[in-house]
Design an enzyme around this catalytic site. Structure first.
Site, PDB file in Angstrom:
ATOM      1  N   GLU A   8       0.847  -1.204   0.000  1.00 20.40           N
ATOM      2  CA  GLU A   8       0.000   0.000   0.000  1.00 20.40           C
ATOM      3  C   GLU A   8       0.877   1.247   0.000  1.00 20.40           C
ATOM      4  O   GLU A   8       1.868   1.307   0.721  1.00 20.40           O
ATOM      5  CB  GLU A   8      -0.896  -0.008   1.247  1.00 20.40           C
ATOM      6  CG  GLU A   8      -1.792   1.221   1.336  1.00 20.40           C
ATOM      7  CD  GLU A   8      -2.840   1.094   2.428  1.00 20.40           C
ATOM      8  OE1 GLU A   8      -3.502   0.047   2.504  1.00 20.40           O
ATOM      9  OE2 GLU A   8      -2.982   2.058   3.193  1.00 20.40           O
ATOM     10  N   TYR A  40      -6.684   7.157  -0.538  1.00 16.48           N
ATOM     11  CA  TYR A  40      -7.470   8.279  -1.053  1.00 16.48           C
ATOM     12  C   TYR A  40      -7.839   9.121   0.166  1.00 16.48           C
ATOM     13  O   TYR A  40      -8.486   8.613   1.086  1.00 16.48           O
ATOM     14  CB  TYR A  40      -8.712   7.680  -1.716  1.00 16.48           C
ATOM     15  CG  TYR A  40      -9.726   8.628  -2.302  1.00 16.48           C
ATOM     16  CD1 TYR A  40     -10.101   8.499  -3.637  1.00 16.48           C
ATOM     17  CD2 TYR A  40     -10.369   9.598  -1.540  1.00 16.48           C
ATOM     18  CE1 TYR A  40     -11.068   9.325  -4.191  1.00 16.48           C
ATOM     19  CE2 TYR A  40     -11.325  10.431  -2.096  1.00 16.48           C
ATOM     20  CZ  TYR A  40     -11.668  10.285  -3.413  1.00 16.48           C
ATOM     21  OH  TYR A  40     -12.632  11.089  -3.972  1.00 16.48           O
ATOM     22  N   GLY A 100     -14.676   5.756   5.023  1.00 18.19           N
ATOM     23  CA  GLY A 100     -13.876   6.954   5.290  1.00 18.19           C
ATOM     24  C   GLY A 100     -14.246   7.520   6.647  1.00 18.19           C
ATOM     25  O   GLY A 100     -15.202   7.064   7.287  1.00 18.19           O
ATOM     26  N   ASP A 101     -13.496   8.511   7.077  1.00 18.08           N
ATOM     27  CA  ASP A 101     -13.778   9.181   8.349  1.00 18.08           C
ATOM     28  C   ASP A 101     -14.224  10.604   8.051  1.00 18.08           C
ATOM     29  O   ASP A 101     -13.758  11.218   7.092  1.00 18.08           O
ATOM     30  CB  ASP A 101     -12.526   9.183   9.233  1.00 18.08           C
ATOM     31  CG  ASP A 101     -12.239   7.796   9.764  1.00 18.08           C
ATOM     32  OD1 ASP A 101     -13.189   7.179  10.298  1.00 18.08           O
ATOM     33  OD2 ASP A 101     -11.106   7.315   9.612  1.00 18.08           O
ATOM     34  N   ALA A 115     -19.737   1.726   4.356  1.00 15.19           N
ATOM     35  CA  ALA A 115     -19.052   1.113   3.212  1.00 15.19           C
ATOM     36  C   ALA A 115     -19.986   0.158   2.452  1.00 15.19           C
ATOM     37  O   ALA A 115     -19.907   0.067   1.220  1.00 15.19           O
ATOM     38  CB  ALA A 115     -17.812   0.375   3.698  1.00 15.19           C
ATOM     39  N   LYS A 155     -20.968  -6.316   4.303  1.00 17.03           N
ATOM     40  CA  LYS A 155     -20.092  -5.856   3.212  1.00 17.03           C
ATOM     41  C   LYS A 155     -19.785  -7.009   2.262  1.00 17.03           C
ATOM     42  O   LYS A 155     -19.758  -6.835   1.036  1.00 17.03           O
ATOM     43  CB  LYS A 155     -18.788  -5.268   3.778  1.00 17.03           C
ATOM     44  CG  LYS A 155     -19.017  -4.012   4.602  1.00 17.03           C
ATOM     45  CD  LYS A 155     -17.771  -3.150   4.751  1.00 17.03           C
ATOM     46  CE  LYS A 155     -16.833  -3.577   5.819  1.00 17.03           C
ATOM     47  NZ  LYS A 155     -15.804  -2.557   6.125  1.00 17.03           N
ATOM     48  N   GLN A 166      -7.069  -3.907   9.050  1.00 15.07           N
ATOM     49  CA  GLN A 166      -6.382  -2.814   9.734  1.00 15.07           C
ATOM     50  C   GLN A 166      -5.063  -3.356  10.277  1.00 15.07           C
ATOM     51  O   GLN A 166      -4.950  -4.562  10.545  1.00 15.07           O
ATOM     52  CB  GLN A 166      -7.286  -2.331  10.885  1.00 15.07           C
ATOM     53  CG  GLN A 166      -6.726  -1.237  11.743  1.00 15.07           C
ATOM     54  CD  GLN A 166      -6.518   0.030  10.946  1.00 15.07           C
ATOM     55  OE1 GLN A 166      -5.574   0.093  10.134  1.00 15.07           O
ATOM     56  NE2 GLN A 166      -7.351   1.016  11.133  1.00 15.07           N
TER      57      GLN A 166
HETATM   58  P1  FAD Z   1     -17.678   0.643   7.573  1.00 16.19           P
HETATM   59  O1  FAD Z   1     -17.500  -0.763   7.180  1.00 16.19           O
HETATM   60  O2  FAD Z   1     -18.845   1.388   7.027  1.00 16.19           O
HETATM   61  O3  FAD Z   1     -17.755   0.672   9.176  1.00 16.19           O
HETATM   62  C1  FAD Z   1     -17.599   1.880   9.897  1.00 16.19           C
HETATM   63  C2  FAD Z   1     -18.258   1.731  11.278  1.00 16.19           C
HETATM   64  O4  FAD Z   1     -19.672   1.728  11.146  1.00 16.19           O
HETATM   65  C3  FAD Z   1     -17.915   0.422  11.993  1.00 16.19           C
HETATM   66  O5  FAD Z   1     -17.860   0.714  13.369  1.00 16.19           O
HETATM   67  C4  FAD Z   1     -19.104  -0.477  11.708  1.00 16.19           C
HETATM   68  O6  FAD Z   1     -19.298  -1.464  12.712  1.00 16.19           O
HETATM   69  C5  FAD Z   1     -20.241   0.540  11.686  1.00 16.19           C
HETATM   70  N1  FAD Z   1     -21.355   0.176  10.799  1.00 16.19           N
HETATM   71  C6  FAD Z   1     -21.271  -0.337   9.550  1.00 16.19           C
HETATM   72  N2  FAD Z   1     -22.518  -0.496   9.019  1.00 16.19           N
HETATM   73  C7  FAD Z   1     -23.387  -0.058   9.970  1.00 16.19           C
HETATM   74  C8  FAD Z   1     -24.816   0.053  10.029  1.00 16.19           C
HETATM   75  N3  FAD Z   1     -25.602  -0.346   9.012  1.00 16.19           N
HETATM   76  N4  FAD Z   1     -25.370   0.559  11.150  1.00 16.19           N
HETATM   77  C9  FAD Z   1     -24.605   0.964  12.206  1.00 16.19           C
HETATM   78  N5  FAD Z   1     -23.241   0.891  12.205  1.00 16.19           N
HETATM   79  C10 FAD Z   1     -22.648   0.382  11.085  1.00 16.19           C
HETATM   80  N6  FAD Z   1      -9.645   5.930   4.937  1.00 16.19           N
HETATM   81  C11 FAD Z   1      -9.521   6.875   3.973  1.00 16.19           C
HETATM   82  O7  FAD Z   1     -10.073   7.967   4.119  1.00 16.19           O
HETATM   83  N7  FAD Z   1      -8.793   6.654   2.822  1.00 16.19           N
HETATM   84  C12 FAD Z   1      -8.177   5.468   2.602  1.00 16.19           C
HETATM   85  O8  FAD Z   1      -7.524   5.302   1.557  1.00 16.19           O
HETATM   86  C13 FAD Z   1      -8.293   4.433   3.591  1.00 16.19           C
HETATM   87  N8  FAD Z   1      -7.729   3.219   3.396  1.00 16.19           N
HETATM   88  C14 FAD Z   1      -7.919   2.230   4.331  1.00 16.19           C
HETATM   89  C15 FAD Z   1      -7.393   0.951   4.085  1.00 16.19           C
HETATM   90  C16 FAD Z   1      -7.571  -0.080   5.012  1.00 16.19           C
HETATM   91  C17 FAD Z   1      -7.013  -1.461   4.708  1.00 16.19           C
HETATM   92  C18 FAD Z   1      -8.265   0.174   6.227  1.00 16.19           C
HETATM   93  C19 FAD Z   1      -8.443  -0.927   7.254  1.00 16.19           C
HETATM   94  C20 FAD Z   1      -8.793   1.439   6.473  1.00 16.19           C
HETATM   95  C21 FAD Z   1      -8.634   2.473   5.541  1.00 16.19           C
HETATM   96  N9  FAD Z   1      -9.171   3.749   5.740  1.00 16.19           N
HETATM   97  C22 FAD Z   1      -9.051   4.723   4.784  1.00 16.19           C
HETATM   98  C23 FAD Z   1      -9.819   4.084   7.020  1.00 16.19           C
HETATM   99  C24 FAD Z   1     -11.347   3.869   7.002  1.00 16.19           C
HETATM  100  O9  FAD Z   1     -11.951   4.758   6.099  1.00 16.19           O
HETATM  101  C25 FAD Z   1     -11.849   4.097   8.431  1.00 16.19           C
HETATM  102  O10 FAD Z   1     -11.370   3.077   9.279  1.00 16.19           O
HETATM  103  C26 FAD Z   1     -13.346   4.280   8.597  1.00 16.19           C
HETATM  104  O11 FAD Z   1     -13.585   4.732   9.930  1.00 16.19           O
HETATM  105  C27 FAD Z   1     -14.168   3.021   8.404  1.00 16.19           C
HETATM  106  O12 FAD Z   1     -14.234   2.634   7.103  1.00 16.19           O
HETATM  107  P2  FAD Z   1     -14.931   1.234   6.706  1.00 16.19           P
HETATM  108  O13 FAD Z   1     -14.967   1.169   5.256  1.00 16.19           O
HETATM  109  O14 FAD Z   1     -14.328   0.107   7.437  1.00 16.19           O
HETATM  110  O15 FAD Z   1     -16.424   1.521   7.291  1.00 16.19           O
END
Ligand code: FAD
Length: 279
Positions: A8, A40, A100-101, A115, A155, A166
């Site tokens: 990465e 990103y 994303g955050d 996601a 997902k 992570q």
């Molecule tokens: P999700 O899978 O949507 O989960 C986020 C939170 O919401 C979790 O606590 C989950 O339990 C909860 N949740 C999910 N669905 C629901 C629902 N229906 N109802 C209630 N709660 C729910 N960030 C960036 O900005 N750019 C990057 O390039 C980037 N690359 C990454 C690469 C990797 C390998 C990893 C592990 C993380 C990366 N991140 C990146 C960080 C990531 O965007 C953050 O960790 C973010 O907080 C969560 O993203 P996610 O896609 O896992 O979210």
């Protein structure tokens, strides 16, 4: 089964000379990774250009499969469609779909609150292999570990066919996570995200952002070598190598190395584990 080995990188600042990214990629290409993923910066559609630009180079100049990260939280469906069209045009076929955050003052259109929503949308758009993120020590905002697993399964059911974890420093946490995922029918390959920690400042930042646990052995390593940059670098490499060997013995599907754009560290690790990964 063949193990995946992937890397990465992040796009350098746009003001950085173009040679910066070529130097990184020149150093990483000889590791013959299965793919290189490009992060990103969440916060709006303009960030897509940086990721697209680098992913395009990886795919079309270096001829290594590129995976483009795409966090959907601050994007609309129209913006995501346009970004996907650009990725497709560049021959990029693999997206790491993320929530994303939240970024302060960035618009929150609400099209992709999680996601899973983005994964469903990309699947509907068609033409992409979709990867998603997972959290061996539970996502910090999850209501509970069980809820986090439920959302992870959503997902995969929505169309993610590979997971990248992570970073973590405690392999037992990863193995426990993998066993539960398996029992819940999350049956896609899970690549273990490994970050070699090569300086003390980096780890302080990572712990506060990613909320990962530092095992006592790792804390002792930091105490012993943290103030000696060269020793810390070598100890960080050795720790990552040990983690990878143990993961391979435990039958991990693949290793995803967070390179921090540092080819030297990635090469050192690769040289020590390549025969084991390819065995
Ligand atoms: P999700 O899978 O949507 O989960 C986020 C939170 O919401 C979790 O606590 C989950 O339990 C909860 N949740 C999910 N669905 C629901 C629902 N229906 N109802 C209630 N709660 C729910 N960030 C960036 O900005 N750019 C990057 O390039 C980037 N690359 C990454 C690469 C990797 C390998 C990893 C592990 C993380 C990366 N991140 C990146 C960080 C990531 O965007 C953050 O960790 C973010 O907080 C969560 O993203 P996610 O896609 O896992 O979210």
């Amino acid at each position: 089964m063949r193990k995946t080995f992937s890397l990465e990188i992040f796009p350098p600042k746009r003001t950085a000379p173009i040679e910066t990214i070529y130097r990184t990629l020149d150093g990483l290409r000889m590791l013959q990774p299965d793919f290189i993923s490009v992060t990103y910066g969440a916060g709006g559609s303009q960030h897509a250009e940086n990721t697209l630009d680098i992913a395009n180079k990886i795919q079309n100049e270096y001829h290594i499969p590129a995976v483009a990260h795409l966090p959907g939280l601050h994007l609309t469906k129209v913006e995501v469609s346009s970004i996907l069209e650009q990725f497709a045009k560049a021959g990029i076929k693999d997206i790491l779909a993320l929530r994303g955050d939240p970024v302060e003052n960035a618009p929150l259109p609400g099209d992709f609150p999680y996601a899973a929503n983005l994964i469903r949308f990309i699947r509907g758009f068609g033409g992409f292999h979709i990867t998603a993120a997972c959290y061996p020590e539970t996502h910090p905002q999850a209501e509970s570990p069980a809820a986090d697993f439920r959302h992870l399964k959503e997902k995969v059911d929505a169309g993610a066919s590979r997971l990248i974890s992570q970073l973590f420093f405690d392999n037992d946490a990863f193995f426990r996570f993998r066993d539960i995922a398996d029992a819940l029918g999350i049956d896609v390959p899970i690549e273990a995200g490994i970050m070699p920690v090569t300086n003390k400042r980096q780890i302080e930042r990572m712990v506060s952002i990613c909320h990962v646990r530092l095992p006592p052995k790792f804390v002792r390593l930091l105490e012993r070598f943290g103030d000696n940059p060269v020793a810390m670098r070598d100890a960080g490499i050795a720790y990552a190598v040990n983690q990878i060997v143990d993961l391979l013995i435990g039958g991990v599907s693949g290793i995803h190395l967070y390179t921090m754009n540092n080819p030297y560290v990635a090469q050192e690790i690769y040289n020590r584990v390549v025969t084991l990964i390819r065995a």
